[in-house]
Motif scaffolding. Structure first.
Motif, PDB file in Angstrom:
ATOM      1  N   TYR A 181       1.943  -3.504  -2.946  1.00  0.00           N
ATOM      2  CA  TYR A 181       1.741  -2.902  -4.258  1.00  0.00           C
ATOM      3  C   TYR A 181       0.731  -3.722  -5.053  1.00  0.00           C
ATOM      4  N   ASN A 182      -0.123  -3.033  -5.812  1.00  0.00           N
ATOM      5  CA  ASN A 182      -1.000  -3.667  -6.801  1.00  0.00           C
ATOM      6  C   ASN A 182      -1.949  -4.700  -6.207  1.00  0.00           C
ATOM      7  N   ASN A 183      -2.497  -4.425  -5.036  1.00  0.00           N
ATOM      8  CA  ASN A 183      -3.471  -5.312  -4.415  1.00  0.00           C
ATOM      9  C   ASN A 183      -4.886  -4.833  -4.704  1.00  0.00           C
ATOM     10  N   THR A 184      -5.837  -5.751  -4.646  1.00  0.00           N
ATOM     11  CA  THR A 184      -7.248  -5.418  -4.764  1.00  0.00           C
ATOM     12  C   THR A 184      -7.969  -5.911  -3.522  1.00  0.00           C
ATOM     13  N   ILE A 185      -8.676  -5.003  -2.868  1.00  0.00           N
ATOM     14  CA  ILE A 185      -9.534  -5.338  -1.723  1.00  0.00           C
ATOM     15  C   ILE A 185     -10.941  -4.958  -2.155  1.00  0.00           C
ATOM     16  N   ASN A 231     -14.469  -4.091  14.104  1.00  0.00           N
ATOM     17  CA  ASN A 231     -13.070  -4.281  14.476  1.00  0.00           C
ATOM     18  C   ASN A 231     -12.683  -3.234  15.513  1.00  0.00           C
ATOM     19  N   ASN A 232     -11.666  -3.535  16.316  1.00  0.00           N
ATOM     20  CA  ASN A 232     -11.270  -2.630  17.395  1.00  0.00           C
ATOM     21  C   ASN A 232     -10.760  -1.289  16.882  1.00  0.00           C
ATOM     22  N   LEU A 233     -10.002  -1.288  15.780  1.00  0.00           N
ATOM     23  CA  LEU A 233      -9.460  -0.027  15.272  1.00  0.00           C
ATOM     24  C   LEU A 233      -9.992   0.302  13.883  1.00  0.00           C
ATOM     25  N   ASP A 234      -9.406  -0.258  12.846  1.00  0.00           N
ATOM     26  CA  ASP A 234      -9.705   0.181  11.493  1.00  0.00           C
ATOM     27  C   ASP A 234     -10.276  -0.955  10.656  1.00  0.00           C
ATOM     28  N   GLY A 235     -11.141  -0.588   9.717  1.00  0.00           N
ATOM     29  CA  GLY A 235     -11.644  -1.573   8.775  1.00  0.00           C
ATOM     30  C   GLY A 235     -10.556  -2.000   7.804  1.00  0.00           C
ATOM     31  N   ILE A 236      -9.976  -1.021   7.096  1.00  0.00           N
ATOM     32  CA  ILE A 236      -8.851  -1.259   6.189  1.00  0.00           C
ATOM     33  C   ILE A 236      -7.754  -0.275   6.573  1.00  0.00           C
ATOM     34  N   TYR A 237      -6.544  -0.790   6.790  1.00  0.00           N
ATOM     35  CA  TYR A 237      -5.422   0.017   7.267  1.00  0.00           C
ATOM     36  C   TYR A 237      -4.230  -0.164   6.332  1.00  0.00           C
ATOM     37  N   LEU A 238      -3.802   0.917   5.668  1.00  0.00           N
ATOM     38  CA  LEU A 238      -2.571   0.926   4.893  1.00  0.00           C
ATOM     39  C   LEU A 238      -1.568   1.760   5.663  1.00  0.00           C
ATOM     40  N   ARG A 239      -0.429   1.139   6.010  1.00  0.00           N
ATOM     41  CA  ARG A 239       0.494   1.833   6.881  1.00  0.00           C
ATOM     42  C   ARG A 239       1.647   2.482   6.134  1.00  0.00           C
ATOM     43  N   SER A 240       2.533   1.748   5.567  1.00  0.00           N
ATOM     44  CA  SER A 240       3.737   2.344   4.997  1.00  0.00           C
ATOM     45  C   SER A 240       4.041   1.742   3.643  1.00  0.00           C
ATOM     46  N   ASN A 241       4.514   2.585   2.740  1.00  0.00           N
ATOM     47  CA  ASN A 241       4.979   2.137   1.433  1.00  0.00           C
ATOM     48  C   ASN A 241       3.952   1.267   0.720  1.00  0.00           C
ATOM     49  N   ASN A 242       2.831   1.862   0.407  1.00  0.00           N
ATOM     50  CA  ASN A 242       1.758   1.215  -0.342  1.00  0.00           C
ATOM     51  C   ASN A 242       1.503   2.001  -1.612  1.00  0.00           C
ATOM     52  N   ARG A 243       1.357   1.272  -2.723  1.00  0.00           N
ATOM     53  CA  ARG A 243       1.180   1.942  -4.007  1.00  0.00           C
ATOM     54  C   ARG A 243       0.289   1.106  -4.917  1.00  0.00           C
ATOM     55  N   ASN A 244      -0.554   1.812  -5.690  1.00  0.00           N
ATOM     56  CA  ASN A 244      -1.372   1.201  -6.749  1.00  0.00           C
ATOM     57  C   ASN A 244      -2.311   0.116  -6.230  1.00  0.00           C
ATOM     58  N   ASN A 245      -2.896   0.318  -5.066  1.00  0.00           N
ATOM     59  CA  ASN A 245      -3.876  -0.619  -4.531  1.00  0.00           C
ATOM     60  C   ASN A 245      -5.287  -0.135  -4.856  1.00  0.00           C
ATOM     61  N   ILE A 246      -6.213  -1.066  -4.998  1.00  0.00           N
ATOM     62  CA  ILE A 246      -7.613  -0.754  -5.265  1.00  0.00           C
ATOM     63  C   ILE A 246      -8.438  -1.229  -4.086  1.00  0.00           C
TER      64      ILE A 246
END
Length: 156
Positions: A22-26, A34-49
């Motif tokens: 929650y509430n992270n800034t990238i 990268n082999n798969l994803d640049g930025i990966y949000l999987r489960s229960n993520n909220r209010n990220n930038i």
């Protein structure tokens, strides 16, 4: 709350992975090869930038993926002003497996999404807002739910 700024993330499985966050800034990162994803949000993520990043040469630039748990959600995140280019499959992908539509209320604005197989896919992910992005891909968009779109014309 955490921040990842001004980094170079390359040659990993995923460049940056958030899970139950929650509430992270990238911001202002160069994320590539990268082999798969640049930025990966999987489960229960909220209010990220996620803003001002350069994402390239991965399978998917930015991937929000929900598992098949009905108590899962990815809500109210902002993806803005990123350059997402030359990824094998997707520039941005919002994906919800069986069990609910909680990948919603995300804003995707002001991104440059080019030279990907598919610019953006929203699968079982309603009520998101996608506007003022620039798309130039093999296929630009796939959306199977009710989302709000405002597309700018291509820049000549």
């Amino acid at each position: 709350m955490a921040s990842q700024r001004n980094g170079i993330n390359s040659n990993n499985h995923d460049g940056i992975w958030l899970d139950f966050s929650y509430n992270n800034t990238i911001s202002n990162n160069k994320i590539n090869s990268n082999n798969l994803d640049g930025i990966y949000l999987r489960s229960n993520n909220r209010n990220n930038i996620i803003s001002g990043n350069d994402l390239s040469d991965t399978e998917t630039g930015i991937f929000f993926c929900l598992s098949n748990n009905s108590n899962n959600f990815i809500l109210n995140n902002n993806i803005s002003n990123n350059i997402i280019t030359n990824n094998i499959n997707y520039g941005i992908k919002l994906y919800a497996m069986i069990g609910g539509y909680w990948n919603k209320y995300n804003n995707i604005t002001g991104n440059i999404i080019t030279d990907n197989q598919l610019g953006i896919e929203l699968y079982k992910s309603p009520d998101n807002t996608i506007y003022n992005n620039y798309f130039f891909n093999v296929d630009n968009a796939l959306d199977d739910r009710n989302n709000v779109w405002n597309l700018n014309p291509p820049i000549p």
